[in-house]
Motif scaffolding. Sequence first.
Motif, short mmCIF file in Angstrom:
data_model
loop_
_atom_site.label_atom_id
_atom_site.label_comp_id
_atom_site.label_asym_id
_atom_site.label_seq_id
_atom_site.Cartn_x
_atom_site.Cartn_y
_atom_site.Cartn_z
N THR A 11 0.83 -1.19 0.00
CA THR A 11 0.00 0.00 0.00
C THR A 11 0.87 1.24 0.00
O THR A 11 2.01 1.23 0.47
CB THR A 11 -0.94 0.03 1.23
OG1 THR A 11 -0.14 -0.03 2.42
CG2 THR A 11 -1.92 -1.13 1.20
N THR A 12 0.33 2.31 -0.55
CA THR A 12 1.02 3.60 -0.60
C THR A 12 0.58 4.45 0.58
O THR A 12 -0.61 4.75 0.69
CB THR A 12 0.71 4.32 -1.92
OG1 THR A 12 1.10 3.50 -3.02
CG2 THR A 12 1.43 5.65 -1.98
N PRO A 13 1.48 4.83 1.47
CA PRO A 13 1.07 5.62 2.63
C PRO A 13 0.63 7.02 2.23
O PRO A 13 1.10 7.58 1.23
CB PRO A 13 2.33 5.65 3.50
CG PRO A 13 3.45 5.45 2.55
CD PRO A 13 2.93 4.54 1.47
N LEU A 14 -0.26 7.60 3.02
CA LEU A 14 -0.73 8.96 2.78
C LEU A 14 0.03 9.99 3.59
O LEU A 14 -0.02 11.18 3.29
CB LEU A 14 -2.22 9.05 3.09
CG LEU A 14 -3.13 8.30 2.11
CD1 LEU A 14 -4.55 8.22 2.65
CD2 LEU A 14 -3.13 8.98 0.74
N ALA A 15 0.72 9.56 4.61
CA ALA A 15 1.46 10.48 5.48
C ALA A 15 2.47 11.29 4.66
O ALA A 15 3.23 10.74 3.87
CB ALA A 15 2.19 9.70 6.57
N GLY A 16 2.42 12.59 4.84
CA GLY A 16 3.34 13.49 4.16
C GLY A 16 2.93 13.90 2.76
O GLY A 16 3.57 14.77 2.16
N ARG A 17 1.88 13.31 2.23
CA ARG A 17 1.45 13.68 0.87
C ARG A 17 0.69 15.01 0.89
O ARG A 17 -0.02 15.33 1.84
CB ARG A 17 0.61 12.56 0.25
CG ARG A 17 1.40 11.27 0.12
CD ARG A 17 0.59 10.16 -0.49
NE ARG A 17 0.50 10.30 -1.94
CZ ARG A 17 -0.19 9.48 -2.73
NH1 ARG A 17 -0.88 8.47 -2.19
NH2 ARG A 17 -0.22 9.65 -4.04
N ARG A 18 0.86 15.76 -0.17
CA ARG A 18 0.32 17.12 -0.26
C ARG A 18 -0.93 17.11 -1.12
O ARG A 18 -0.88 16.76 -2.30
CB ARG A 18 1.40 18.05 -0.84
CG ARG A 18 2.67 18.07 0.02
CD ARG A 18 3.86 18.60 -0.75
NE ARG A 18 4.21 17.76 -1.90
CZ ARG A 18 5.24 18.00 -2.72
NH1 ARG A 18 6.01 19.07 -2.51
NH2 ARG A 18 5.49 17.19 -3.73
#
Length: 257
Positions: A11-18
């Motif tokens: 899975t691709t983490p969402l933390a830090g995404r803008r």
Amino acid sequence: MTDRSDAHTATTPLAGRRVLVTGGTTGIGRAIAVLLASEGAKVFVCGRDAQHLDDALARIREVGEGDGITIDLAEEENVARLFEAATGYLGGLDIAVVNAARGAEGLTDMSEADLRYTIGSNFTAYLLSAQHAAKAMGAHGENATGQGDIVLIGSMSAYVLGKESTVYAGIKYGIQGFAIALRRELGKKGVRVSLVEPGLTGSDMVEGTSEEQAERIDKEEMLRAEDIAVGVHYLLTQPRRAVVQQVTISPRMQDEE
């Protein structure tokens, strides 16, 4: 540790995404912004009403980090202004959720001014938002290579064609075709494009008081905005090699006739 490599995909983490969410101050957009912020994304939202913006930002900041502005995306140059403000705050852009829209009456019940404004809000602003998002993600131009996600929020109105849905359904059907073509245009440039088509979902665009809508939700005739947010969360967290092209989410008891 037990090897689970064949039990679940990465899975691709969402933390830090803008993340930019247009129409992120109420309804589905607000629910998406809150959920992504709670997962560690930094979010920027926009809406037309200052009170709704304040309310949304208060909730977003309870669970994460975010900011936003009031703006009318139907007005010329305002999409550019939004992206300038959003990328300035976020420091770039990884995800654009294009959601801002308004309801519409039947074609013969609308004035020309209302029709032009609705097209500006619900269609022109969608295309311009996608164009600016692609540029911010580094995918603008013939040989460009970037990375990011563009999520277009459409509607099951593209299929459920009532006699009073001429304008709204026509626009959402157009968004469906646009999403398919845009996915093919941007896929090789590193940007995934997904279309989410909600069925009947409780919001200020739907008839009925909040109590009446809550009753319909209890009867499973209507969705909560958070149900759509979960669908967006799913497609954004898939591995980069996978694009969820289209998700239709409807209430179990919705009458589609």
